[in-house]
Design a protein around this motif. Sequence first.
Motif, short mmCIF file in Angstrom:
data_model
loop_
_atom_site.label_atom_id
_atom_site.label_comp_id
_atom_site.label_asym_id
_atom_site.label_seq_id
_atom_site.Cartn_x
_atom_site.Cartn_y
_atom_site.Cartn_z
N ASN A 221 49.54 47.86 119.43
CA ASN A 221 49.44 49.08 120.02
C ASN A 221 48.32 49.00 121.17
O ASN A 221 48.56 49.14 121.98
N VAL A 222 47.00 48.53 120.27
CA VAL A 222 46.06 48.28 121.14
C VAL A 222 45.46 47.20 122.17
O VAL A 222 45.31 47.28 123.13
N HIS A 223 46.54 46.16 121.66
CA HIS A 223 46.37 44.66 122.42
C HIS A 223 47.87 44.68 123.16
O HIS A 223 48.31 43.67 123.88
N ARG A 224 48.60 46.17 123.80
CA ARG A 224 50.08 45.88 124.35
C ARG A 224 50.20 45.74 125.26
O ARG A 224 51.14 44.53 125.81
N ASN A 225 49.30 45.15 125.99
CA ASN A 225 49.06 44.40 127.40
C ASN A 225 48.60 43.02 127.81
O ASN A 225 48.28 42.61 128.46
N LYS A 226 48.10 42.74 126.61
CA LYS A 226 48.02 41.50 126.60
C LYS A 226 48.87 39.84 125.79
O LYS A 226 49.73 40.51 124.75
N LYS A 227 48.39 38.91 126.78
CA LYS A 227 49.63 37.91 125.46
C LYS A 227 48.74 37.85 124.26
O LYS A 227 47.13 37.77 123.74
N GLY A 228 49.92 37.52 122.84
CA GLY A 228 48.80 36.78 121.71
C GLY A 228 49.84 35.61 120.70
O GLY A 228 50.86 35.22 121.52
N LEU A 229 47.95 35.03 120.38
CA LEU A 229 49.23 33.94 119.73
C LEU A 229 49.13 34.51 117.36
O LEU A 229 48.51 35.08 117.34
N VAL A 230 50.70 33.96 117.31
CA VAL A 230 50.51 34.13 115.76
C VAL A 230 50.68 32.96 115.34
O VAL A 230 51.79 32.60 115.96
N ILE A 231 50.38 33.14 113.91
CA ILE A 231 50.70 32.04 113.46
C ILE A 231 51.79 32.33 111.68
O ILE A 231 50.64 32.87 111.16
N GLY A 232 52.48 31.92 111.82
CA GLY A 232 53.66 32.03 110.94
C GLY A 232 54.52 32.83 111.49
O GLY A 232 54.64 33.62 112.24
#
Length: 303
Positions: A221-232
């Motif tokens: 929720n804090v990072h909702r407007n960012k893109k993300g890398l998910v490992i797994g």
Amino acid sequence: MEKKRITMKDVAKEAGVSTATVSYVLNYLETERISHDTRLKVFEAAKKLKYVPNMAAKSLSSKRSMLVGIIVNMEEKNRKSKLYEYYDLTREMQKLLNLKGYDVFFLATKEMDQDISISRRRSLDAVFVMDMKEETLKAIAKQFYVPTIFIDGYVKDALFCKILANPVEILEKAQEYLGNEFYVVMENYANKNLLCGIAKKVAEEDIFVNQYGNDLVEFLNVHRNKKGLVIGELLGMQVENYVDNRNILVVVHTDNDNMLLPDTKTMIISNKQKANKAVEIMEKLLLVNEQEPVDEVTYIRIE
């Protein structure tokens, strides 16, 4: 010019002891009365010269057991998503080892000292260790004089081979898809090699480690407007429930049977490739050939 391979004789000369003493020490033979100071001299000389032991002598002196150990770290704080990742890797390794005629002794351990002493009585030809803290890896390394290969774990010792994902390559690939700013969601790996590599480029507040007590939904929720890398992959499935999947890149460990949404971007660090490389290194270490080169660290390439 080809570099001369360091032998026990070289270690003995450096330590100022006999070759037999070096053999006793590096084979961890408790029946021989060798002082603590002498043992330290031998270990220090071996490290200084970057001596890599030839496992053939042990294999030739007694019949091969054709039994290989796989030790997996199972801490209480591990989430099921991490356990799935290592069970899948263990399955890939077991299939490959079985095809080569080896049986597998699988040990998922929470009590290291007790469980390692049990595994030592199994006359293993080789040991694979998955995701252990560096201090624990050092302790394990002293328990075996057979090929001991660390997967997703790093210990600074030239005597042991390591198979790792390269955090620099992962981040470079992520930047191609996500740009220069993104958050990271990852498992709580016991060995912090990957986390430390990521933390050099990503701010602490932008890294989520999946362990009990940490709230993934709140982080997203804090990072909702960012893109993300998910490992797994299983972590990726969880993240898909809370963010636009077009804004994430997921590191998965298989090139088929993907459980993510069809349009979720992925990069593959293949468990099959890890298994193949681990068994290949094991076989090199078991060869009766002192000149067979074996890399101390092997990075698994991104597919």
